[in-house]
Design an enzyme around this catalytic site. Sequence first.
Site, PDB file in Angstrom:
ATOM      1  N   CYS A  95     -25.145 -23.084 -82.639  1.00 33.05           N
ATOM      2  CA  CYS A  95     -26.132 -22.598 -81.669  1.00 33.05           C
ATOM      3  C   CYS A  95     -27.007 -21.480 -82.205  1.00 33.05           C
ATOM      4  O   CYS A  95     -28.063 -21.202 -81.637  1.00 33.05           O
ATOM      5  CB  CYS A  95     -25.434 -22.129 -80.393  1.00 33.05           C
ATOM      6  SG  CYS A  95     -24.520 -23.432 -79.552  1.00 33.05           S
ATOM      7  N   CYS A 385     -23.638 -16.829 -78.360  1.00 35.36           N
ATOM      8  CA  CYS A 385     -22.329 -17.179 -78.889  1.00 35.36           C
ATOM      9  C   CYS A 385     -22.476 -18.439 -79.742  1.00 35.36           C
ATOM     10  O   CYS A 385     -23.479 -19.151 -79.648  1.00 35.36           O
ATOM     11  CB  CYS A 385     -21.320 -17.397 -77.766  1.00 35.36           C
ATOM     12  SG  CYS A 385     -21.762 -18.700 -76.586  1.00 35.36           S
ATOM     13  N   GLY A 387     -20.243 -21.833 -81.599  1.00 34.91           N
ATOM     14  CA  GLY A 387     -19.047 -22.639 -81.704  1.00 34.91           C
ATOM     15  C   GLY A 387     -18.178 -22.239 -82.878  1.00 34.91           C
ATOM     16  O   GLY A 387     -18.681 -21.824 -83.928  1.00 34.91           O
TER      17      GLY A 387
END
Length: 399
Positions: A95, A385, A387
């Site tokens: 991300c 955030c 993964g």
Amino acid sequence: MAQTCKDVYIVAATRTPIGKAPRGVFKDTRPDDLLVHAIANAMAQVPTLDPASINDAIVGCAFPEGEQGMNMARIAVLLAGLPNTVGGVTINRFCASGITAVSMAANAIAMGEAEVMIAAGAESMSMVPMSGNKPSFNNAIFQKDENLGIAYGMGMTAEKVAQQWGISRDAQDEFALNSHKKAIAAQQAGEFNDEITPFTVVKATPDLSTGEIKTSSKVVGLDEGPRADSSIEGLTKLRPVFAAKGSVTAGNSSQMSDGAGALILASEEAVKRYNLTPLAKWRGFAVRGVPPEIMGIGPKEAIPAVLKTAGLKTSDIDWFELNEAFAAQSLAVMKDLELDPAKVNPMGGAIALGHPLGATGAIRAATVVHALRRHNLKYGMVTMCIGTGMGAAGIFERV
């Protein structure tokens, strides 16, 4: 002798609208075509720039395979009509791929290795699903309990964050509703106009009676995700999707999406040489790791780290683009760092606007750059955030 780093400026920033996956406006549009569009229109913002001065293009993509494989960055550079001398590399930090691309491009300029760089991101979750077309986990992940968090689905990590940080279902749904409200209000006020370059979707349909191919087109100028009819009543009716007795639902999670964004970065020398107008100055980037099973809390570690690098305080940041992977993790980060809710996602976040994974960092960078100028603010941050347990954060300064 220590080398003095050069200042780095953003001189162009744009993005496509964000489509809903897998059945939205861009369901049949290739991600590399979205990327070409973003790059070409970023170039259109700097008509005095010599394209041959661009050293490289760094493009983020969370699942670089299928239609977004084959080093999409280099292919997009060529299809956008840039000179053969311009390089291209596709990078992956899930991300945070898009904002990592911005950081890497800025570092090349700061160290004197380049004068002008393209930083971008593109993702089609319609064409390449979450985890890719052929996910294959390393067996070692399942042999030790401490490694299992690597394999957790994103939703389960959000459930764990909600439990550990005491984030209630009501708070998550209220946060989600506000995301839609802010996004709709921003669309109606034209707040996204500076950052979005409309995309024309062309559809070809065979006419079996005549043997002709008929084409139709539709100009997409707004993000598809925000819902004016979103209500707390509707959100509370949704069932948890990741845990039977959980609190994370489709309504308080980010939307699967398609989209692309692109920025052009330049040194001070290039700004003067090509008579460019800086939109913002790059102030720094940080990435930090956290336990994979609570990956959503990542920004809690990355934000203080980048603030220290930039010599700033949390209160100095006027605009936070905190990617809303899930309401639970966004609220947990805001709670721990005591972020001012009025400064966080003033135009809505990924719950309403969508989250095309590797493109999001570049897309939200375009949001921050233009929002700072439009509202006469000083500092903005893009943070998210990641993964497998990371957080990333980058800071922009209006000039």
